[in-house]
Design an enzyme around this catalytic site. Structure first.
Site, PDB file in Angstrom:
ATOM      1  N   LYS A  68       0.856  -1.199   0.000  1.00  0.00           N
ATOM      2  CA  LYS A  68       0.000   0.000   0.000  1.00  0.00           C
ATOM      3  C   LYS A  68       0.880   1.232   0.000  1.00  0.00           C
ATOM      4  O   LYS A  68       1.784   1.356   0.844  1.00  0.00           O
ATOM      5  CB  LYS A  68      -0.859  -0.004   1.272  1.00  0.00           C
ATOM      6  CG  LYS A  68      -1.750   1.207   1.384  1.00  0.00           C
ATOM      7  CD  LYS A  68      -3.081   0.975   0.688  1.00  0.00           C
ATOM      8  CE  LYS A  68      -3.992   2.159   0.641  1.00  0.00           C
ATOM      9  NZ  LYS A  68      -3.862   2.987  -0.564  1.00  0.00           N
ATOM     10  N   LYS A  92       5.234   2.759   8.633  1.00  0.00           N
ATOM     11  CA  LYS A  92       4.071   3.577   9.009  1.00  0.00           C
ATOM     12  C   LYS A  92       2.838   2.681   9.193  1.00  0.00           C
ATOM     13  O   LYS A  92       2.121   2.791  10.187  1.00  0.00           O
ATOM     14  CB  LYS A  92       3.815   4.582   7.893  1.00  0.00           C
ATOM     15  CG  LYS A  92       2.719   5.557   8.162  1.00  0.00           C
ATOM     16  CD  LYS A  92       2.483   6.432   6.947  1.00  0.00           C
ATOM     17  CE  LYS A  92       3.761   7.106   6.462  1.00  0.00           C
ATOM     18  NZ  LYS A  92       3.559   8.001   5.328  1.00  0.00           N
ATOM     19  N   LYS A 104       5.366   2.248  -2.864  1.00  0.00           N
ATOM     20  CA  LYS A 104       5.275   3.655  -3.313  1.00  0.00           C
ATOM     21  C   LYS A 104       5.553   3.692  -4.809  1.00  0.00           C
ATOM     22  O   LYS A 104       6.310   2.860  -5.330  1.00  0.00           O
ATOM     23  CB  LYS A 104       6.316   4.518  -2.582  1.00  0.00           C
ATOM     24  CG  LYS A 104       5.992   5.989  -2.623  1.00  0.00           C
ATOM     25  CD  LYS A 104       4.999   6.344  -1.534  1.00  0.00           C
ATOM     26  CE  LYS A 104       4.662   7.813  -1.547  1.00  0.00           C
ATOM     27  NZ  LYS A 104       3.885   8.186  -0.360  1.00  0.00           N
ATOM     28  N   THR A 188      -5.009  13.049   6.582  1.00  0.00           N
ATOM     29  CA  THR A 188      -3.624  13.107   7.055  1.00  0.00           C
ATOM     30  C   THR A 188      -3.447  14.296   8.003  1.00  0.00           C
ATOM     31  O   THR A 188      -2.848  14.165   9.084  1.00  0.00           O
ATOM     32  CB  THR A 188      -2.640  13.211   5.873  1.00  0.00           C
ATOM     33  OG1 THR A 188      -2.963  12.183   4.942  1.00  0.00           O
ATOM     34  CG2 THR A 188      -1.206  13.050   6.327  1.00  0.00           C
ATOM     35  N   SER A 350      -7.435   5.593   4.198  1.00  0.00           N
ATOM     36  CA  SER A 350      -7.401   4.835   2.943  1.00  0.00           C
ATOM     37  C   SER A 350      -7.793   3.375   3.213  1.00  0.00           C
ATOM     38  O   SER A 350      -8.480   2.737   2.407  1.00  0.00           O
ATOM     39  CB  SER A 350      -5.995   4.848   2.341  1.00  0.00           C
ATOM     40  OG  SER A 350      -5.817   5.983   1.533  1.00  0.00           O
TER      41      SER A 350
HETATM   42  P1  NAD Z   1       0.632  18.778  -2.004  1.00  0.00           P
HETATM   43  O1  NAD Z   1       1.200  18.717  -3.375  1.00  0.00           O
HETATM   44  O2  NAD Z   1      -0.831  18.860  -1.845  1.00  0.00           O
HETATM   45  O3  NAD Z   1       1.248  20.017  -1.211  1.00  0.00           O
HETATM   46  C1  NAD Z   1       2.614  20.240  -1.089  1.00  0.00           C
HETATM   47  C2  NAD Z   1       2.828  21.634  -0.524  1.00  0.00           C
HETATM   48  O4  NAD Z   1       4.231  21.836  -0.331  1.00  0.00           O
HETATM   49  C3  NAD Z   1       2.375  22.761  -1.442  1.00  0.00           C
HETATM   50  O5  NAD Z   1       1.908  23.847  -0.668  1.00  0.00           O
HETATM   51  C4  NAD Z   1       3.666  23.170  -2.169  1.00  0.00           C
HETATM   52  O6  NAD Z   1       3.631  24.522  -2.618  1.00  0.00           O
HETATM   53  C5  NAD Z   1       4.682  22.972  -1.056  1.00  0.00           C
HETATM   54  N1  NAD Z   1       6.041  22.694  -1.554  1.00  0.00           N
HETATM   55  C6  NAD Z   1       6.394  21.905  -2.591  1.00  0.00           C
HETATM   56  N2  NAD Z   1       7.741  21.929  -2.740  1.00  0.00           N
HETATM   57  C7  NAD Z   1       8.232  22.733  -1.769  1.00  0.00           C
HETATM   58  C8  NAD Z   1       9.522  23.177  -1.408  1.00  0.00           C
HETATM   59  N3  NAD Z   1      10.602  22.807  -2.127  1.00  0.00           N
HETATM   60  N4  NAD Z   1       9.659  23.986  -0.330  1.00  0.00           N
HETATM   61  C9  NAD Z   1       8.580  24.391   0.372  1.00  0.00           C
HETATM   62  N5  NAD Z   1       7.324  24.031   0.069  1.00  0.00           N
HETATM   63  C10 NAD Z   1       7.154  23.208  -0.992  1.00  0.00           C
HETATM   64  O7  NAD Z   1       1.241  17.493  -1.245  1.00  0.00           O
HETATM   65  P2  NAD Z   1       0.699  16.794   0.068  1.00  0.00           P
HETATM   66  O8  NAD Z   1      -0.198  15.684  -0.323  1.00  0.00           O
HETATM   67  O9  NAD Z   1       0.251  17.821   1.010  1.00  0.00           O
HETATM   68  O10 NAD Z   1       2.030  16.095   0.608  1.00  0.00           O
HETATM   69  C11 NAD Z   1       2.981  16.811   1.377  1.00  0.00           C
HETATM   70  C12 NAD Z   1       3.906  15.804   2.048  1.00  0.00           C
HETATM   71  O11 NAD Z   1       3.134  14.934   2.889  1.00  0.00           O
HETATM   72  C13 NAD Z   1       4.673  14.884   1.109  1.00  0.00           C
HETATM   73  O12 NAD Z   1       5.922  14.587   1.681  1.00  0.00           O
HETATM   74  C14 NAD Z   1       3.831  13.613   1.093  1.00  0.00           C
HETATM   75  O13 NAD Z   1       4.572  12.457   0.760  1.00  0.00           O
HETATM   76  C15 NAD Z   1       3.391  13.583   2.544  1.00  0.00           C
HETATM   77  N6  NAD Z   1       2.188  12.792   2.801  1.00  0.00           N
HETATM   78  C16 NAD Z   1       1.031  13.060   2.145  1.00  0.00           C
HETATM   79  C17 NAD Z   1      -0.107  12.333   2.472  1.00  0.00           C
HETATM   80  C18 NAD Z   1      -1.436  12.651   1.837  1.00  0.00           C
HETATM   81  O14 NAD Z   1      -2.448  12.105   2.306  1.00  0.00           O
HETATM   82  N7  NAD Z   1      -1.499  13.515   0.861  1.00  0.00           N
HETATM   83  C19 NAD Z   1      -0.049  11.289   3.420  1.00  0.00           C
HETATM   84  C20 NAD Z   1       1.167  11.056   4.071  1.00  0.00           C
HETATM   85  C21 NAD Z   1       2.275  11.817   3.753  1.00  0.00           C
END
Ligand code: NAD
Length: 421
Positions: A68, A92, A104, A188, A350
Site C-alpha cells: 500500500k 508507518k 510507493k 492526514t 485509505s
Molecule cells: P501537495 O502537493 O498537496 O502540497 C505540497 C505543498 O508543499 C504545497 O503547498 C507546495 O507549494 C509545497 N512545496 C512543494 N515543494 C516545496 C519546497 N521545495 N519547499 C517548500 N514548500 C514546498 O502534497 P501533500 O499531499 O500535502 O504532501 C505533502 C507531504 O506529505 C509529502 O511529503 C507527502 O509524501 C506527505 N504525505 C502526504 C499524504 C497525503 O495524504 N497527501 C499522506 C502522508 C504523507
C-alpha cells in the site's frame, strides 16, 4: 560518501534494532525492498511532441498484507526515492497497525507544467505500465505529491478498462461518487492534529515543553497543500496559534496568529494573503513551539538544523529531516515526532476506504473521524510510552513498535532455531 535516501532511512531502522530484541533473520528481511519495477512512459504532449518519462513502483514489504502506498509526480522522483518512501510506508502501516505492507510509486516529471489533458494521459499511461503489478489484493495505490482525487479517478477508470469488472478497492483516495470515502482529503492533516492534541494533553510535563497552556502553542507549517492546510486549519479551529504557513514560492508570518481559512481563500483566488512575507528558510528558523514540515523530504539538514528554534518538530511530510539534522536535534533536546507516526492518518482512512469498497458499504464522515482519532491516539500513546520507557528518541521508539509487529509476523514463518531444532 553521502548516503542515498534509502540508506538514510535504513540508518533510522538500525538505531531501533538494538531495542526491539527481534530475530536476526527478521532484521535481514526488513533491510531490502522485495521488488522495484521501472517503466518508461511515452507520452504525447498537446503540441504533438513525444517525451518518455520514467515511472517506478517499489513494493518494499508484503509481510503484513497487500502492498500500500501513494503515487507522486515530481522531478525528484527516482528509484532510490521511491524505495525509501516504500520503506517508510511499510513501517508507518505497522505503527498505525493496519494489515498492509508498504509500497510507493512515482513519475519523474514536473506536473505543474502539464495541461489537464496531459495530466490525464500520464495517469492512464502509469496504470497501463503497472496494471499487472498492482491490484486490490496485491498493491493498492493512492494520492501523494501532485496526484489528487481526480488522478485517482483516471487511474481507477483505466484499471477497470484493462482488467474488467468494477474493482473499486484497487485504488484509494478516489472521489466519493466513485467509491471514495468522506474525510479522506483531510485525513492526514486531521490525523496529525489528533496525534498532536493527544500528546500535548497527556505528555506535556514528560516532554519537557515550556509551561504554557496547550492552546497557547505557536506553530509554523511549511507546505500548505493537502496535508499542511488541513492540519493548520484544525489547529486554528482549536485555538492554537498558527503563526506561519508557506507554499513552494513563499511564506506568510504573523506572530499573533494567522487566520488559516483567510490565507487559503486568498491563495485560491490569487489574492495577497495576510501576514509578513517570509522565505521557506526563514520559516524553518522561526522561534515557535512546534515546527511542522509538511512539504517535501530533506528540508531539515545538517546545514540548517542549528538555526531551528522550535522545541518540537512534528513531521507531516515524508522524510523531511535527514540524519545529520536528526542527530543535532537529539543533541539539542528538540523532540522530533516522526513521519511514520504523524502522517499515518492518511493511509489509515485509505484502509477504511478499501474496506468499504470490499464490502460494498459506505462509512459516514462521523465514523471515519471517530476511528481515525482512536487509531491516532492509540499509536501516539504506544510510541510515546516506548520513548519514555526506553529513553530513546521518539523516532527510534516508533521504529521499535513497528519492527516488533513486523518481526512477529516474519517469525510466524519459522526462525533458524525452528528449522535447526
Ligand atoms: P501537495 O502537493 O498537496 O502540497 C505540497 C505543498 O508543499 C504545497 O503547498 C507546495 O507549494 C509545497 N512545496 C512543494 N515543494 C516545496 C519546497 N521545495 N519547499 C517548500 N514548500 C514546498 O502534497 P501533500 O499531499 O500535502 O504532501 C505533502 C507531504 O506529505 C509529502 O511529503 C507527502 O509524501 C506527505 N504525505 C502526504 C499524504 C497525503 O495524504 N497527501 C499522506 C502522508 C504523507
Amino acid at each position: 560518501m553521502t548516503q542515498s535516501m534509502l540508506q538514510q532511512a535504513q540508518t533510522q531502522l538500525d538505531a531501533a534494532f538494538q531495542y526491539a530484541n527481534i530475530d536476526e533473520e527478521a532484521r535481514e528481511r526488513l533491510l531490502y525492498p522485495e521488488r522495484t519495477l521501472q517503466v518508461s512512459l511515452p507520452m504525447r504532449h498537446d503540441d504533438g511532441t513525444l517525451k518518455v518519462y520514467q515511472a517506478y513502483r517499489c513494493q518494499y514489504s508484503s509481510v503484513m498484507g497487500p502492498y500500500k502506498g501513494g503515487i507522486r509526480y515530481h522531478p525528484n522522483v527516482n528509484k532510490d526515492e521511491v524505495e525509501a518512501l516504500a520503506f517508510w510506508m511499510t513501517f508507518k502501516n505497522a505503527v498505525i497497525k493496519i494489515p498492509y505492507g508498504g509500497s510507493k510509486g512515482g513519475v519523474c516529471i514536473d506536473a505543474t507544467k502539464l495541461t489537464h489533458r496531459e495530466y490525464e494521459r500520464l495517469s492512464k499511461l502509469y496504470v497501463e505500465g503497472f496494471a499487472d503489478f498492482i491490484g486490490p489484493d496485491t498493491d493498492i495505490p493512492a494520492c501523494d505529491l501532485y496526484t489528487d482525487e481526480r488522478v485517482m479517478a483516471w487511474m481507477f477508470t483505466e484499471y477497470r478498462k484493462i482488467k474488467g469488472g468494477n474493482p473499486r478497492d484497487v485504488i484509494t483516495g478516489k472521489p466519493v461518487p466513485l467509491g471514495g470515502i468522506p474525510g479522506r482529503r483531510s485525513a492526514t492533516g486531521y490525523g496529525a492534529y489528533y496525534s498532536l492534541e493527544f500528546i500535548l494533553e497527556n505528555y506535556w510535563d514528560y516532554l519537557g515543553l515550556p509551561e504554557r497552556a496547550n492552546r497557547d502553542v505557536t506553530i509554523a507549517v511549511q507546505g500548505f497543500g493537502q496535508v499542511g492546510f488541513w492540519f493548520a486549519k484544525k489547529c486554528f479551529e482549536h485555538g492554537m496559534k498558527v503563526v506561519a504557513v508557506s507554499t513552494i514560492n513563499q511564506g506568510f508570518y504573523d506572530p499573533r496568529g494567522l487566520n488559516v481559512r483567510v490565507v487559503r481563500e486568498a491563495l485560491d483566488s490569487n489574492q495577497e494573503p495576510p501576514g509578513q512575507k517570509i522565505t521557506n528558510d526563514e520559516l524553518l528558523a522561526l522561534d515557535v513551539d512546534i515546527l511542522v514540515p509538511a512539504a517535501i523530504e530533506n528540508v531539515l539538514t545538517g546545514d540548517n538544523a542549528d538555526a531551528v528554534k522550535a522545541k518540537m518538530i512534528f513531521e507531516l511530510a515524508n522524510g523531511p529531516t535527514n540524519n545529520d539534522a536528526d542527530r543535532i536535534f537529539n543533541q539539542r533536546g528538540i523532540k522530533v515526532f516522526p513521519d511514520i507516526l504523524c502522517n499515518s492518518g492518511g493511509v489509515c482512512v485509505s484502509y477504511y476506504e478499501w474496506l468499504q469498497n470490499r464490502h460494498a458499504q459506505e462509512m459516514s464522515e462521523e465514523d471515519v473521524d471517530k476511528y481515525l482519532k482512536m487509531k491516532m491516539q492509540d499509536a501516539s500513546r504506544k510510541v510515546v510510552e516506548r520513548h519514555l520507557k526506553l529513553n530513546v528518541p521518539v523516532r527510534t521508539a516508533a521504529y521499535v513498535l513497528a519492527i516488533k509487529r513486523l518481526a512477529e509476523a516474519i517469525q510466524c514463518l519459522g526462525t533458524k532455531d525452528y528449522f535447526t531444532a
